[in-house]
Design a protein around this motif. Structure first.
Motif, short mmCIF file in Angstrom:
data_model
loop_
_atom_site.label_atom_id
_atom_site.label_comp_id
_atom_site.label_asym_id
_atom_site.label_seq_id
_atom_site.Cartn_x
_atom_site.Cartn_y
_atom_site.Cartn_z
N CYS A 138 0.82 -1.35 -0.21
CA CYS A 138 0.06 -0.01 -0.03
C CYS A 138 0.85 1.28 -0.03
N CYS A 142 -1.48 1.64 4.61
CA CYS A 142 -2.36 1.43 5.67
C CYS A 142 -2.14 -0.05 6.25
N CYS A 170 -4.82 -0.50 -3.66
CA CYS A 170 -4.84 -1.32 -2.66
C CYS A 170 -6.14 -1.89 -2.17
N CYS A 173 -7.72 -0.05 1.34
CA CYS A 173 -7.94 1.38 1.46
C CYS A 173 -8.16 1.92 0.06
N SER A 175 -6.44 3.29 -2.04
CA SER A 175 -5.16 4.39 -2.46
C SER A 175 -4.36 3.39 -3.53
#
Ligand SMILES: [Zn+2]
Length: 279
Positions: A138, A142, A170, A173, A175
């Motif tokens: 990530c 995270c 990811c 999360c 991102s």
């Protein structure tokens, strides 16, 4: 033996009879014979729009935060090159040394190309101090989990489709993921880059073979220094003079063998094989 003279043979025999570990530290020069460029030479730039960036600018967390998809395109291009490459004689020689030395063998590599493992080297004897293009993680951190590297090898000029861009996110999360490699503006740590454990490995090392690395980053130099401080010696194998060949220029500390790892490493395999038969 063309590269290993009688005096060095004697020293290697003494090392072999002792309990010290054999540690092989590898860098980009080893994989050059497999056609993997260092990405740091003058043609190593990467064009985004009308701007040419050098690897030292592309391979940074700063750039990733600004332009994650451009950084990914560059890293997927590097994946394309690495996934087509095959291990060379040097990688296979190192795998043979691993088989000969068993639990006395340790591999520390700066290479992210995965070629040691394609040659059969064991992952649990390896310290990947610059990470690997086999995994991502990530980009926001995270979690510490590693995910497979996105299997999207790209050529220069290719664009990412919206579906491909989704695979760069990811799973937790959403991102962007990042390649699991140490970037130029980041620091070594234990969790991802084995900072402490590779230095501990250096402490137990009787002989450090330094293959195709120039010592331009800080941890490899600390590893070599630790080996010397713990009573071990260094053999530098490189086509060009470098920081390690300087360190090894005094016989008390080691030897510098100038040439290609594909030519030199098989001599070590042959020599140590001979020792296993006679001792
Ligand atoms: Zn995440």
């Amino acid at each position: 033996m063309k590269f290993i003279d009688n005096e060095l043979q004697e020293r290697l025999l003494n090392f072999y009879k002792g309990q010290g570990k054999l540690t092989v530290l590898t860098g980009a020069g080893l994989s050059a014979d497999s056609g993997i460029p260092t990405f740091r030479d003058k043609d190593g730039f990467w064009t985004v729009g009308s701007v040419n960036y050098m690897p030292e600018e592309m391979g940074t967390y700063k750039m990733f935060l600004k332009q994650p998809l451009d950084v990914w395109k560059w890293f997927l291009y590097r994946l394309g090159i690495c996934s087509k490459a095959n291990p060379n004689v040097g990688h296979y020689a190192i795998k043979e040394l691993e088989d000969l030395f068993g639990s006395r063998f340790q591999l520390i590599t700066q290479n992210v190309d995965g070629l040691h493992f394609k040659a059969g080297s064991a992952r649990d004897a390896a310290y990947l101090i610059h990470g690997t293009l086999e995994y991502s993680r990530c980009g926001e951190g995270c979690s510490d989990d590693l995910y497979p590297y996105p299997n999207l090898p790209m050529e220069k000029g290719d664009e990412l489709t919206p579906e491909q861009i989704e695979t760069l996110k990811c799973p937790v999360c959403r991102s962007y993921l990042r390649p699991h490699v140490l970037w130029f503006d980041e620091y070594y740590n234990e969790m991802y880059y084995k900072l402490d454990s590779s230095l501990r490995a250096a402490k137990q090392t009787g002989l450090l073979l330094v293959v195709g690395t120039s010592g331009s980053t800080n941890l490899p130099v600390r590893i070599a220094t630790q080996v010397l401080n713990s009573g071990g010696f260094i053999i530098d194998i490189n086509k060009h003079p470098n920081h390690f060949s300087d360190m090894a220029s005094d016989k008390m500390y080691g030897y510098a063998l100038k040439g290609s790892s594909s030519d030199i490493l098989p001599e070590f395999v042959e020599l140590f094989k001979g020792f296993t038969k006679t001792i």
